[in-house]
Design a protein around this motif. Structure first.
Motif, PDB file in Angstrom:
ATOM      1  N   ILE A  29      -3.836  -8.870  -0.976  1.00 44.62           N
ATOM      2  CA  ILE A  29      -4.162  -9.136   0.428  1.00 44.62           C
ATOM      3  C   ILE A  29      -4.209 -10.648   0.625  1.00 44.62           C
ATOM      4  CG2 ILE A  29      -6.675  -9.144   0.070  1.00 44.62           C
ATOM      5  CD1 ILE A  29      -6.928  -7.640   2.739  1.00 44.62           C
ATOM      6  N   GLY A  30      -3.926 -11.109   1.826  1.00 45.51           N
ATOM      7  CA  GLY A  30      -3.947 -12.545   2.080  1.00 45.51           C
ATOM      8  C   GLY A  30      -4.692 -12.866   3.365  1.00 45.51           C
ATOM      9  N   ILE A  56      -5.601  -7.543  -7.288  1.00 44.03           N
ATOM     10  CA  ILE A  56      -6.565  -6.777  -8.087  1.00 44.03           C
ATOM     11  C   ILE A  56      -5.874  -5.554  -8.700  1.00 44.03           C
ATOM     12  CG2 ILE A  56      -7.360  -5.498  -6.047  1.00 44.03           C
ATOM     13  CD1 ILE A  56     -10.114  -5.281  -7.442  1.00 44.03           C
ATOM     14  N   ILE A  57      -6.202  -5.272  -9.949  1.00 38.24           N
ATOM     15  CA  ILE A  57      -5.833  -4.002 -10.586  1.00 38.24           C
ATOM     16  C   ILE A  57      -7.121  -3.355 -11.064  1.00 38.24           C
ATOM     17  CG2 ILE A  57      -4.572  -2.830 -12.428  1.00 38.24           C
ATOM     18  CD1 ILE A  57      -2.626  -5.068 -12.549  1.00 38.24           C
ATOM     19  N   LEU A  59      -7.895  -0.871  -2.689  1.00 29.43           N
ATOM     20  CA  LEU A  59      -7.600  -1.584  -1.451  1.00 29.43           C
ATOM     21  C   LEU A  59      -8.878  -2.158  -0.836  1.00 29.43           C
ATOM     22  CD1 LEU A  59      -5.713  -2.490   0.766  1.00 29.43           C
ATOM     23  CD2 LEU A  59      -5.862  -0.203   1.773  1.00 29.43           C
ATOM     24  N   GLN A  60      -9.961  -1.383  -0.886  1.00 28.18           N
ATOM     25  CA  GLN A  60     -11.232  -1.855  -0.350  1.00 28.18           C
ATOM     26  C   GLN A  60     -11.735  -3.062  -1.136  1.00 28.18           C
ATOM     27  OE1 GLN A  60     -12.885  -1.116   2.361  1.00 28.18           O
ATOM     28  NE2 GLN A  60     -14.487  -2.613   1.857  1.00 28.18           N
ATOM     29  N   THR A  80      -1.797  -4.416   1.151  1.00 25.32           N
ATOM     30  CA  THR A  80      -0.702  -3.484   0.839  1.00 25.32           C
ATOM     31  C   THR A  80      -0.918  -2.886  -0.537  1.00 25.32           C
ATOM     32  OG1 THR A  80       0.563  -5.351   0.020  1.00 25.32           O
ATOM     33  CG2 THR A  80       1.021  -4.645   2.264  1.00 25.32           C
ATOM     34  N   ALA A  81      -1.798  -1.918  -0.637  1.00 19.79           N
ATOM     35  CA  ALA A  81      -2.115  -1.301  -1.925  1.00 19.79           C
ATOM     36  C   ALA A  81      -0.999  -0.408  -2.415  1.00 19.79           C
ATOM     37  CB  ALA A  81      -3.397  -0.490  -1.813  1.00 19.79           C
TER      38      ALA A  81
END
Length: 602
Positions: free
Chosen positions: A584-585, A594-595, A515-516, A477-478
């Motif tokens: 993500i999980g 991640i940022i 997201l990737q 979910t970005a």
């Protein structure tokens, strides 16, 4: 014996005074000067048996008065002063104010006006002090005050007095306001009396000159809150408000909550420090600052925190020192009425909805608490809200959420397994299991620590978003608005505290890349990419086993690491920093965050 002559008026009339009938004073009237402006008297030629001249008419006058008093008494002095003092008074204004000797026409003009009563001594002096000629000198405040001492009080300044008047000018009192303080003094009245003229009075029509202490109070607010000196219009406006009865608290609120201050985008820490210095007139103490800063972070408004400062005894004493009424200030928002209740609601937003509270929602639920709703009912409303139901969650993560929301702690392994079994066995549904937590002694103690009632149990409802059969799969979910917004706030808050520039959201390309990268972390939890290709930009990553962690907890972990902290606070005068965030999980309950940080040329 004495004889003197003074020329006044527009017609060449000569006023003469003397003792002894045998003495004669002859005067020749000059022809009218062609094209002379109205109000300026033609130059007069005067002949007398004895002519006295001096570069300093004032000193000559004083000497003559002393001589006359000794020879003929005070009645003779009074008569002489009425006829001759005006000329000496005008000449000393030219000398002390403009720094030059008079021109005949100008001197005659002023002598005429003061002698016939058109202007008083104070109005005459003001004509010189506020003339264009004096203004063009661009004198400093110190030189201006020194000039007033010599001109109006006929003496050099004393250190304390001069410092007082200079300070008032620096605080925003106008030069007219300071002039009035001199011109209305006993010393000036005595000076005018010695020259045989009426002192009169002088006043400024600017509000900033009506009360020097009030003006200093306003100037202080400009400097401490807005970081600048007051503009004339603003200073007059706020001084007028104080004059009309507005309290010091209301005026301070006008500055602290103004659009100009809000545009500064100060951190909560800086806002609280500003209140200490401005409202309490001191630096903060560590525990006090922590208390107020935490209140803001829990959702109390800045207006609510301001009220805590301006309603204090310290502020009342400060206002008293400026001679103004402190008054009081109150916020009308429900979230500001009870800081503990606000903190309770804020933690439900974060633990159940995974975001910080919005102002409207916070006020709504704080109002409910004020109306008597208990902690159980408030928490249940969050759990059964459409917002929470829209988020799919595994049973284990749901139980972990209940532990954090109701008990304020992480679950122990036995407790976690017990409640999972209760739901999967059908003893409880995801909805009714809430009652086991709400009815516990731990929850009662938690509510008591926030100063609210527990309320009643008996919660029932459907939570179809809780997946109880183990088939739950986390989804990347970005662009989840709430979590992304909170992470951005955390980043910018830390950057503001460190004096760094504000970051902005990245474009679609950066979001897609982020997201990737989140998906790649499931395969290889590393800053290296699984396919060996180069990264697009700098990044910070985190993993969390055992379920959802709030953005705040993830962010705190990053800031505790020197390397991650350096990336988050990276800055450049040539670039604007853009970021994107994703999480993500997987089936095992591991969550990846991640940022990504991308510099964009300004």
């Amino acid at each position: 014996m004495w004889r003197r002559i003074i020329a006044i008026g527009m017609t060449g009339v000569l006023l003469m005074g003397g003792l002894g009938a045998s003495e004669r004073i002859l005067a020749e009237e000059l022809p009218e000067r062609a094209g002379q402006e109205a109000g300026v008297m033609p130059e007069q030629e005067m002949e007398a048996e004895q002519e006295e001249t001096s570069e300093n008419a004032a000193e000559v006058y004083k000497s003559e008065v002393a001589e006359i008093e000794e020879e003929d008494g005070m009645e003779a002095v009074t008569a002489y002063a009425a006829e001759t003092g005006a000329a000496a008074f005008v000449e000393r204004l030219y000398t002390l104010t403009l720094g030059r000797t008079s021109e005949p026409g100008g001197k005659a003009y002023w002598i005429n006006r003061v002698t016939v009563g058109e202007v008083s001594g104070s109005e005459l002096a003001a004509g010189f002090v506020f003339s264009d000629e004096y203004k063009k000198k661009n004198t400093s405040n110190a030189d201006y005050v020194e000039m007033l001492y010599k001109t109006i009080l006929d003496r050099n300044s004393d250190a304390g007095g001069k410092a007082y008047w200079i300070k008032n000018l620096e605080n925003g009192v106008s030069r007219k306001g300071v002039f009035a303080g001199f011109a209305n003094s006993t010393e000036f009245r005595n000076l005018c009396k010695s020259y045989g003229i009426r002192a009169g009075s002088w006043s400024s029509d600017e509000a900033r000159d009506g009360n020097f202490q009030a003006t200093a109070f306003i100037q202080r607010l400009y400097q401490n809150i807005l970081g600048r000196s007051a503009d004339t219009n603003g200073l007059n406006d706020w001084c007028q408000k104080l004059r009309e009865g507005q309290s010091g608290a209301a005026v301070a609120a006008g500055f602290a909550l103004s659009n100009e201050y809000q545009k500064k985008n100060t951190s909560n820490s800086d806002y609280v420090e500003m209140l200490y210095k401005t409202i309490l007139n001191r630096n903060s103490d560590a525990s006090g600052k922590a208390y107020w800063t935490q209140g803001l972070e829990n959702g109390v408004s800045r207006s609510g925190v301001l009220a805590g400062f301006v309603n204090s005894v310290e502020f009342k004493k400060l206002c008293s020192s400026y001679g103004i009424n402190a008054g009081s200030w109150a916020s009308e928002e429900a979230r500001d009425a009870n800081y503990q209740a606000t903190a309770f609601v804020q933690r439900l937003y974060k633990t159940i909805l995974g975001r910080s509270a919005d102002a409207n929602g916070l006020n709504h639920w704080c109002q409910k608490i004020q109306q008597g709703m208990g902690g159980t009912q408030i928490a249940a409303n969050f759990l059964f809200s459409n917002e929470f139901k829209s988020k799919q969650i595994s049973l284990k993560d749901y139980i972990m959420l209940l532990y954090n929301a109701f008990l304020g702690r992480e679950p122990d392994s036995a407790g976690m397994q017990y409640w999972v079994n209760q739901v999967r066995s059908g003893t409880h549904t995801a909805g009714t299991v809430v009652n086991g937590f709400a009815g516990s002694e731990e929850f009662k103690k938690l509510c008591n620590s926030y100063g609210i009632s527990t309320g009643t149990a008996g919660v029932n409802g459907s939570l179809p978003n809780v997946v109880t059969d183990g088939s739950f799969v986390y989804k990347a979910t970005a662009t989840t608005p709430a979590l992304c917004r909170e992470m951005l706030e955390l980043v910018n808050g830390a950057r503001a505290d460190a004096g760094k520039s504000t970051v902005i959201w990245g474009n679609a390309e950066l979001n897609a890349y982020t997201l990737q990268r989140a998906k790649e972390l499931q395969t290889l939890y590393s800053h290296d990419r699984p396919d060996g290709s180069a990264r697009m930009c700098s990044e910070v990553i985190a993993s969390s086993k055992g379920g959802i962690r709030t953005p705040e907890r993830i962010f705190d972990g990053w800031m505790a690491s020197a390397g991650h902290r350096g990336t988050i606070l990276s800055d450049s005068k040539d670039y604007t920093m853009a970021i994107a965030c994703a999480y993500i999980g997987d089936r095992n309950g591991t969550q990846y965050w991640i940022i990504c940080f991308m510099p964009i040329a300004k």
